[in-house]
Structures are given as structure tokens and as C-alpha cells.
Motif scaffolding. Structure first.
Motif, PDB file in Angstrom:
ATOM      1  N   UNK A 198       0.837  -1.196   0.000  1.00 14.69           N
ATOM      2  CA  UNK A 198       0.000   0.000   0.000  1.00 14.69           C
ATOM      3  C   UNK A 198       0.874   1.249   0.000  1.00 14.69           C
ATOM      4  N   UNK A 199       1.953   1.199   0.774  1.00 19.14           N
ATOM      5  CA  UNK A 199       2.885   2.328   0.821  1.00 19.14           C
ATOM      6  C   UNK A 199       3.559   2.516  -0.540  1.00 19.14           C
ATOM      7  N   UNK A 200       3.938   1.423  -1.179  1.00 20.31           N
ATOM      8  CA  UNK A 200       4.600   1.511  -2.492  1.00 20.31           C
ATOM      9  C   UNK A 200       3.644   2.052  -3.551  1.00 20.31           C
ATOM     10  N   UNK A 201       2.378   1.643  -3.510  1.00 18.25           N
ATOM     11  CA  UNK A 201       1.391   2.186  -4.444  1.00 18.25           C
ATOM     12  C   UNK A 201       1.239   3.688  -4.255  1.00 18.25           C
ATOM     13  N   UNK A 202       1.200   4.104  -3.010  1.00 14.61           N
ATOM     14  CA  UNK A 202       1.089   5.535  -2.729  1.00 14.61           C
ATOM     15  C   UNK A 202       2.316   6.281  -3.218  1.00 14.61           C
ATOM     16  N   UNK A 203       3.496   5.688  -3.033  1.00 12.91           N
ATOM     17  CA  UNK A 203       4.731   6.346  -3.465  1.00 12.91           C
ATOM     18  C   UNK A 203       4.758   6.519  -4.982  1.00 12.91           C
ATOM     19  N   UNK A 204       4.315   5.497  -5.726  1.00 17.47           N
ATOM     20  CA  UNK A 204       4.274   5.599  -7.181  1.00 17.47           C
ATOM     21  C   UNK A 204       3.291   6.672  -7.615  1.00 17.47           C
ATOM     22  N   UNK A 209       2.360  12.131  -9.669  1.00 19.78           N
ATOM     23  CA  UNK A 209       1.513  13.302  -9.455  1.00 19.78           C
ATOM     24  C   UNK A 209       2.342  14.581  -9.356  1.00 19.78           C
ATOM     25  N   UNK A 210       3.372  14.559  -8.518  1.00 20.52           N
ATOM     26  CA  UNK A 210       4.121  15.772  -8.226  1.00 20.52           C
ATOM     27  C   UNK A 210       5.421  15.908  -9.009  1.00 20.52           C
ATOM     28  N   UNK A 211       5.773  14.865  -9.752  1.00 27.71           N
ATOM     29  CA  UNK A 211       6.991  14.955 -10.560  1.00 27.71           C
ATOM     30  C   UNK A 211       6.802  15.966 -11.686  1.00 27.71           C
ATOM     31  N   UNK A 212       7.844  16.704 -11.961  1.00 25.24           N
ATOM     32  CA  UNK A 212       7.773  17.650 -13.074  1.00 25.24           C
ATOM     33  C   UNK A 212       7.940  16.989 -14.421  1.00 25.24           C
ATOM     34  N   UNK A 213       8.250  15.703 -14.430  1.00 24.06           N
ATOM     35  CA  UNK A 213       8.485  14.973 -15.674  1.00 24.06           C
ATOM     36  C   UNK A 213       7.179  14.399 -16.202  1.00 24.06           C
ATOM     37  N   UNK A 214       6.887  14.646 -17.476  1.00 22.44           N
ATOM     38  CA  UNK A 214       5.728  14.060 -18.142  1.00 22.44           C
ATOM     39  C   UNK A 214       6.161  12.771 -18.821  1.00 22.44           C
ATOM     40  N   UNK A 215       5.590  11.660 -18.423  1.00 19.67           N
ATOM     41  CA  UNK A 215       5.953  10.363 -18.986  1.00 19.67           C
ATOM     42  C   UNK A 215       5.521  10.308 -20.450  1.00 19.67           C
TER      43      UNK A 215
END
Length: 304
Positions: A198-204, A209-215
């Protein structure tokens, strides 16, 4: 470019993906034929396999999710989490390996048993291995060239869908232990692992969400889509899908684990009571400490 996504198109858009249709026909046909041959297969397993397994697989690949998977980031995110977490759980609840063992031909069952119960099976069924595969796959998919390649190459796309399905199936096969496994672990191990995931899902989700990089930004820009959310908002929606749906998918798994633990504890309690009653009827010393008469612990005392 598909039509703009609306409530109507989301409900009415479907695609005839050949590989997905083939998977549905082969797996559905084999399971139904094997159930009839078995004769005494639990109905709950059949419902889980067809509804939660193949039914959700059809939604993930043939419905509007499959139609818009190459156009919208959040639709591809929904497809990934369904194929990795939801569909394999439904298939695993159907106990397909047990059904194959009971009804399959010997030339197939014997090599499969040797593979799953040999060194390879022991490695992939180990809690750390299966969990690492499940957790690492989405990170590798989104933060390497794997994801843009999936969007641009149809063959890689199809292979990736099957890979997600197999990775999830290995995970739930080893964690549920509904089918035969090389080594059994207590279900509390799976409960703690699930909480960690659950923690890993939240981290991903938070990273996307907050990364400035657009995949796969260059791919999405080249599409020239003029409707729907912009690239940043689209990725934010996708991050929420991965986070929320991923956590919600863990709830049925926890429910299945609790159900398994309850049934196994009740079965073990009956077996202990039976053995103790037999020893009492045989006139064994009733003043001995209870733990020396407990069939679960007596073997440890003998080894000591």
C-alpha cells in the motif's frame, strides 16, 4: 485518434483486439470444459474466474479502456492496474492450477508440477521475490523507455499486457496458496506484505503526481489531441488511478486471506480436538502439560 471521450463514448466504445479475444476464448473454454470434467468444482471459484478474472480482463482490453489506452495516460494506467492487480486475483481465486492438476493430461501436468515445485518455483513463490516483481514492474514501466515503446509498438504492447497478467498471477498464486505451492507460508506474512505494498502504491502515485516529468511527453504531444485534459492533468488523473484503484484492489485480496486463515484455523482446531480426544480415550496420562499433547507441538518436543 478515437472520438473525444464522453460518458457516451466511454460506455459504447469497444475494440476487437485479436490477442485479447484469443486469451478469452482459450482460457474460458479450457476452464469450462475442465470444470465439467471435474464434476465437483466449487461454484464460487467458477464465478471468481469468469467474473473477476476474464470479465475484468475483457473490460481492461476490449472496452473504452482499451480504445483510449494509447491516447490518454489515465486510461492506460487503469488498464495496467487492472491487468496487474485485479484480473490475476480473480483468476487465482478460481484455483486454475488445482483444476489443471485434477483434469489435465499427464504430459502437461507432470512438467508443470516439476517446474512449479522445483528450484524455479521455489524462487518465484518466495514472498520477497513475488512481491518485488509486483512492486518493481510499474516503476520500471513508467520510468524507463518501456512505456513509450509500449505506446508505439503494438507487439510490445500485447506482450506487456500478457507479462502484467503473468506477474500478477504468480504473485496471487504464491500469496493466496489456494493452489499447490512449493512451500507454504503463514497468511499473516501476506497481510504484512500487502500493507507494505500500500505504501509503495502511494509512493508511485505521488511520484507521478508531483513529478515535473511528463511520462512519454513526446509521444502524447505528437498525437495532437485537442480534447480532454492536458498532459499534466492527464498524468495526475493516472496517478490517482494507480494509487486509489491499486489500494482498493487489495481489499478483496485481504478479504480472501482472512477467509483462508479462518477456514484453516477451524480445520486445525478440529484436528487437534480429534487427536486429543483419541489420546484421552486411549487412557494416556491426563496430567501431562497440554503443549506436550498438542499434535502441532509434539513433533518439536520429539526433535528436542
Amino acid at each position: 485518434m478515437p472520438e473525444p471521450l464522453t460518458l457516451v463514448t466511454a460506455l459504447t466504445s469497444w475494440t476487437a483486439d485479436p490477442v485479447s479475444l484469443l486469451v478469452l476464448v482459450l482460457l474460458g473454454g479450457w476452464y469450462g470444459r475442465s470444470v465439467r470434467r471435474h464434476g465437483h468444482w466449487p461454484r464460487a471459484r467458477v464465478i471468481a474466474f469468469y467474473a473477476a478474472g476474464l470479465g475484468v480482463y475483457a473490460i481492461a482490453t476490449l472496452s473504452s479502456i482499451g480504445v483510449y489506452a494509447d491516447t490518454l495516460f489515465f486510461m492506460r494506467a487503469a488498464q495496467i492496474i487492472l491487468l496487474l492487480m485485479v484480473v490475476p486475483l480473480g483468476l487465482a481465486l478460481g484455483a486454475p492450477f488445482t483444476l489443471l492438476r485434477d483434469t489435465g493430461p499427464g504430459w502437461l501436468v507432470s512438467p508443470l508440477r516439476s517446474l512449479l515445485h522445483g528450484p524455479f518455483g521455489k524462487v518465484i513463490a518466495f514472498p520477497a521475490t513475488a512481491s518485488a516483481l509486483l512492486i518493481a514492474t510499474p516503476w520500471l514501466l513508467y520510468f524507463t523507455d518501456w512505456y513509450p515503446t509500449v505506446l508505439r509498438n503494438g507487439v510490445v504492447d500485447e506482450l506487456t499486457r500478457l507479462a502484467l497478467l503473468l506477474i500478477g498471477l504468480v504473485y496471487f498464486w504464491s500469496r493466496l496458496q489456494l493452489d499447490p505451492v512449493p512451500r507454504r507460508f503463514h497468511h499473516l506474512v501476506s497481510v504484512w506484505i500487502t500493507l507494505a505494498e500500500v505504501v509503495c502504491d502511494a509512493a508511485l502515485g505521488l511520484t507521478l503526481w508531483f513529478s515535473g516529468h511528463i511520462v512519454a511527453e513526446s509521444y502524447y504531444q505528437a498525437l495532437g489531441r485537442t480534447w480532454g485534459p492536458d498532459l499534466r492533468l492527464d498524468q495526475t488523473f493516472g496517478a490517482g488511478v494507480l494509487w486509489i484503484v491499486g489500494d482498493l484492489a487489495g481489499l478483496p485480496f485481504l478479504g480472501a486471506l482472512v477467509n483462508r486463515m479462518t477456514k484453516e484455523d477451524a480445520k486445525q482446531a478440529k484436528e487437534i480436538d480429534r487427536v486429543l480426544d483419541e489420546r484421552e480415550e486411549a487412557g494416556e496420562d491426563s496430567t501431562r502439560p497440554w503443549w506436550e499433547s498438542d499434535p502441532t507441538l509434539s513433533e518439536r518436543f520429539r526433535r528436542g
